[in-house]
Design a protein around this motif. Sequence first.
Motif, short mmCIF file in Angstrom:
data_model
loop_
_atom_site.label_atom_id
_atom_site.label_comp_id
_atom_site.label_asym_id
_atom_site.label_seq_id
_atom_site.Cartn_x
_atom_site.Cartn_y
_atom_site.Cartn_z
N SER A 143 -8.40 -1.76 0.77
CA SER A 143 -7.07 -0.93 0.65
C SER A 143 -6.83 -0.25 1.98
CB SER A 143 -7.03 0.05 -0.62
OG SER A 143 -8.03 0.92 -0.78
N GLU A 144 -8.05 0.08 2.44
CA GLU A 144 -7.86 1.01 3.75
C GLU A 144 -7.63 0.26 5.07
OE1 GLU A 144 -11.27 3.25 3.42
OE2 GLU A 144 -10.68 4.44 1.82
N GLU A 198 -13.52 -1.92 1.80
CA GLU A 198 -12.62 -0.96 2.40
C GLU A 198 -11.31 -1.92 2.37
OE1 GLU A 198 -14.10 -0.17 6.30
OE2 GLU A 198 -16.09 0.65 5.39
N ASN A 250 -10.58 -0.13 -4.58
CA ASN A 250 -10.97 -0.28 -3.26
C ASN A 250 -10.29 -1.46 -2.62
OD1 ASN A 250 -12.93 1.56 -3.08
ND2 ASN A 250 -14.68 0.44 -3.49
N GLY A 274 -5.81 0.64 -3.55
CA GLY A 274 -5.65 1.68 -3.70
C GLY A 274 -5.78 2.40 -5.08
N ASP A 323 -5.64 7.60 -1.59
CA ASP A 323 -5.32 6.18 -1.11
C ASP A 323 -4.31 5.45 -2.29
OD1 ASP A 323 -5.27 3.67 0.00
OD2 ASP A 323 -7.61 3.28 -0.89
#
Length: 126
Positions: free
Chosen positions: A58-59, A56, A89, A92, A97
Amino acid sequence: MLIFLKQIQGKSDMGNWLLGIIKRWDSDRYLSKTFSWAKYAYNPDVIVFLGDLMDEGSEGTDEEFRGYVKRFHSIYDTKAIKIYVPGDNDIGGEGLDLVTPKKISRFQQNFPGELNYFFLFCKLED
């Protein structure tokens, strides 16, 4: 010799708080043990991390990203030359994303290249 490495797990997609902690601990332990065995067995001079270093990345917020980076480096600890290639991931690029300059910069700051690498692809004549 190729050694394929698995990405570390993030926080959001791992279930409830306690179960998520246990799952991440178990996954990190497994990754660390298998990576240690591979280092011992093959003693690589160069390791190429081919994208999606963290699930996770990039988020995540900057704070979460720093935590993922710390976990990644503690699991994949080595004196070998490391080459990091970001995946979707990490910075993005999948679905909505988006890849942004901030995500790229954040990745490069935490996974710097030790040297400049140039890859030359050539076609061998028969």
